[in-house]
Design a protein around this motif. Structure first.
Motif, PDB file in Angstrom:
ATOM      1  N   PRO A  40       0.838  -1.207   0.000  1.00 39.24           N
ATOM      2  CA  PRO A  40       0.000   0.000   0.000  1.00 39.24           C
ATOM      3  C   PRO A  40       0.873   1.258   0.000  1.00 39.24           C
ATOM      4  N   PRO A  41       0.290   2.372  -0.399  1.00 37.55           N
ATOM      5  CA  PRO A  41      -1.139   2.610  -0.562  1.00 37.55           C
ATOM      6  C   PRO A  41      -1.656   2.090  -1.908  1.00 37.55           C
ATOM      7  N   GLN A  42      -2.874   1.592  -1.900  1.00 34.85           N
ATOM      8  CA  GLN A  42      -3.479   1.015  -3.094  1.00 34.85           C
ATOM      9  C   GLN A  42      -3.627   2.024  -4.230  1.00 34.85           C
ATOM     10  N   ASP A  43      -3.802   3.301  -3.902  1.00 35.91           N
ATOM     11  CA  ASP A  43      -3.962   4.317  -4.951  1.00 35.91           C
ATOM     12  C   ASP A  43      -2.623   4.931  -5.363  1.00 35.91           C
ATOM     13  N   GLY A  44      -1.516   4.337  -4.955  1.00 30.86           N
ATOM     14  CA  GLY A  44      -0.187   4.741  -5.382  1.00 30.86           C
ATOM     15  C   GLY A  44       0.349   5.953  -4.657  1.00 30.86           C
ATOM     16  N   VAL A  45       1.518   6.387  -5.095  1.00 35.21           N
ATOM     17  CA  VAL A  45       2.147   7.598  -4.565  1.00 35.21           C
ATOM     18  C   VAL A  45       2.361   8.551  -5.723  1.00 35.21           C
ATOM     19  N   ARG A  46       2.241   9.840  -5.410  1.00 36.74           N
ATOM     20  CA  ARG A  46       2.364  10.865  -6.436  1.00 36.74           C
ATOM     21  C   ARG A  46       3.332  11.943  -5.969  1.00 36.74           C
ATOM     22  N   GLY A  47       4.379  12.154  -6.733  1.00 36.07           N
ATOM     23  CA  GLY A  47       5.382  13.153  -6.391  1.00 36.07           C
ATOM     24  C   GLY A  47       6.663  12.505  -5.909  1.00 36.07           C
ATOM     25  N   ILE A  48       7.763  13.226  -6.093  1.00 39.86           N
ATOM     26  CA  ILE A  48       9.079  12.677  -5.780  1.00 39.86           C
ATOM     27  C   ILE A  48       9.281  12.449  -4.286  1.00 39.86           C
ATOM     28  N   GLU A  49       8.733  13.298  -3.431  1.00 42.01           N
ATOM     29  CA  GLU A  49       8.926  13.097  -1.989  1.00 42.01           C
ATOM     30  C   GLU A  49       8.171  11.867  -1.484  1.00 42.01           C
ATOM     31  N   PRO A  50       6.897  11.664  -1.844  1.00 40.91           N
ATOM     32  CA  PRO A  50       6.233  10.411  -1.456  1.00 40.91           C
ATOM     33  C   PRO A  50       6.928   9.181  -2.059  1.00 40.91           C
ATOM     34  N   TYR A  51       7.432   9.310  -3.286  1.00 41.57           N
ATOM     35  CA  TYR A  51       8.177   8.213  -3.909  1.00 41.57           C
ATOM     36  C   TYR A  51       9.430   7.905  -3.089  1.00 41.57           C
ATOM     37  N   ARG A  52      10.151   8.951  -2.705  1.00 39.86           N
ATOM     38  CA  ARG A  52      11.356   8.791  -1.872  1.00 39.86           C
ATOM     39  C   ARG A  52      11.030   8.024  -0.584  1.00 39.86           C
ATOM     40  N   ALA A  53       9.901   8.350   0.018  1.00 39.12           N
ATOM     41  CA  ALA A  53       9.521   7.749   1.299  1.00 39.12           C
ATOM     42  C   ALA A  53       9.224   6.255   1.204  1.00 39.12           C
ATOM     43  N   THR A  54       8.993   5.737  -0.002  1.00 34.14           N
ATOM     44  CA  THR A  54       8.692   4.307  -0.138  1.00 34.14           C
ATOM     45  C   THR A  54       9.935   3.425  -0.045  1.00 34.14           C
ATOM     46  N   TRP A  55      11.114   3.976  -0.222  1.00 33.24           N
ATOM     47  CA  TRP A  55      12.315   3.161  -0.375  1.00 33.24           C
ATOM     48  C   TRP A  55      13.001   2.697   0.907  1.00 33.24           C
ATOM     49  N   PRO A  56      13.078   3.472   1.994  1.00 34.24           N
ATOM     50  CA  PRO A  56      13.845   2.998   3.152  1.00 34.24           C
ATOM     51  C   PRO A  56      13.420   1.625   3.680  1.00 34.24           C
ATOM     52  N   GLY A  57      12.138   1.369   3.772  1.00 36.77           N
ATOM     53  CA  GLY A  57      11.680   0.059   4.249  1.00 36.77           C
ATOM     54  C   GLY A  57      12.085  -1.071   3.320  1.00 36.77           C
ATOM     55  N   PHE A  58      12.019  -0.810   2.026  1.00 33.98           N
ATOM     56  CA  PHE A  58      12.439  -1.816   1.047  1.00 33.98           C
ATOM     57  C   PHE A  58      13.937  -2.084   1.182  1.00 33.98           C
ATOM     58  N   PHE A  59      14.727  -1.013   1.326  1.00 32.51           N
ATOM     59  CA  PHE A  59      16.176  -1.181   1.480  1.00 32.51           C
ATOM     60  C   PHE A  59      16.499  -2.000   2.734  1.00 32.51           C
ATOM     61  N   GLU A  60      15.787  -1.774   3.831  1.00 35.39           N
ATOM     62  CA  GLU A  60      16.009  -2.549   5.063  1.00 35.39           C
ATOM     63  C   GLU A  60      15.732  -4.028   4.816  1.00 35.39           C
ATOM     64  N   TRP A  61      14.606  -4.326   4.158  1.00 38.96           N
ATOM     65  CA  TRP A  61      14.256  -5.716   3.855  1.00 38.96           C
ATOM     66  C   TRP A  61      15.316  -6.339   2.954  1.00 38.96           C
ATOM     67  N   GLN A  62      15.706  -5.607   1.910  1.00 37.34           N
ATOM     68  CA  GLN A  62      16.659  -6.123   0.945  1.00 37.34           C
ATOM     69  C   GLN A  62      18.035  -6.361   1.568  1.00 37.34           C
ATOM     70  N   ALA A  63      18.421  -5.530   2.543  1.00 36.27           N
ATOM     71  CA  ALA A  63      19.727  -5.667   3.204  1.00 36.27           C
ATOM     72  C   ALA A  63      19.853  -6.998   3.946  1.00 36.27           C
ATOM     73  N   LYS A  64      18.734  -7.657   4.159  1.00 40.71           N
ATOM     74  CA  LYS A  64      18.751  -8.965   4.831  1.00 40.71           C
ATOM     75  C   LYS A  64      19.062 -10.098   3.856  1.00 40.71           C
ATOM     76  N   GLY A  65      19.407  -9.749   2.612  1.00 43.80           N
ATOM     77  CA  GLY A  65      19.842 -10.757   1.648  1.00 43.80           C
ATOM     78  C   GLY A  65      18.940 -10.952   0.445  1.00 43.80           C
ATOM     79  N   ALA A  66      17.989 -10.089   0.215  1.00 44.57           N
ATOM     80  CA  ALA A  66      17.097 -10.238  -0.931  1.00 44.57           C
ATOM     81  C   ALA A  66      17.778  -9.809  -2.227  1.00 44.57           C
ATOM     82  N   THR A  67      17.273 -10.318  -3.331  1.00 43.30           N
ATOM     83  CA  THR A  67      17.791  -9.954  -4.644  1.00 43.30           C
ATOM     84  C   THR A  67      16.868  -8.941  -5.319  1.00 43.30           C
ATOM     85  N   PHE A  68      17.407  -8.230  -6.288  1.00 48.62           N
ATOM     86  CA  PHE A  68      16.654  -7.296  -7.128  1.00 48.62           C
ATOM     87  C   PHE A  68      17.436  -7.214  -8.423  1.00 48.62           C
ATOM     88  N   GLU A  69      17.126  -8.120  -9.360  1.00 45.34           N
ATOM     89  CA  GLU A  69      17.933  -8.208 -10.578  1.00 45.34           C
ATOM     90  C   GLU A  69      17.052  -8.428 -11.804  1.00 45.34           C
TER      91      GLU A  69
END
Length: 137
Positions: A40-69
């Motif tokens: 979520p959010p189901q209706d997406g994010v609009r604008g560079i600042e809301p887009y920026r805010a989506t990444w830290p949680g993903f980076f934390e999850w990925q740092a535990k060994g996930a791939t993105f290729e």
């Protein structure tokens, strides 16, 4: 030429996502980016600042060994607009072992502004296995 530039932009973005490099993740996006993501959010994010805010949680999850290729990438470009789609391996070793065929699907909408390609739209999704099972038992 445009297709090659866009392919390099997406490959650079993918590497930055995998490295947790937020500045490079944001670098080639428009200020009015629209993103529809898996969480979520189901209706997406609009604008560079809301887009920026989506990444830290993903980076934390990925740092535990996930791939993105990138597994597959296709680009179509005109003079000032383009779209691309990609299939990515995105997940933990456990997720890949349980569902080796699963791919993250991403569609990009790009426009050329001031002589430079920028991502104006992203749509990320995973197939809904239960919906597929209902239609194709």
């Amino acid at each position: 030429m445009a297709e090659e530039e866009i392919r390099e932009l997406i490959e650079r973005w993918t590497a930055a996502v995998h490295a947790g490099d937020l500045d490079t993740v944001l670098a080639d996006h428009t200020g009015d980016i629209v993103m529809f993501d898996v969480p979520p959010p189901q209706d997406g994010v609009r604008g560079i600042e809301p887009y920026r805010a989506t990444w830290p949680g993903f980076f934390e999850w990925q740092a535990k060994g996930a791939t993105f290729e990138i597994v597959e990438l296709d680009v179509t470009a005109g003079e000032d607009v383009a779209f691309a789609w990609a299939l990515l391996r995105c997940g933990t070793a456990e997720e890949h072992a349980a569902h080796p065929e699963q791919r993250l699907r991403i569609t990009f909408g790009l426009r050329k502004e001031n002589g430079r390609w920028q991502v104006a739209h992203e749509h990320h999704s995973f197939p809904d296995k239960t919906a597929v099972a209902d239609v194709h038992p």
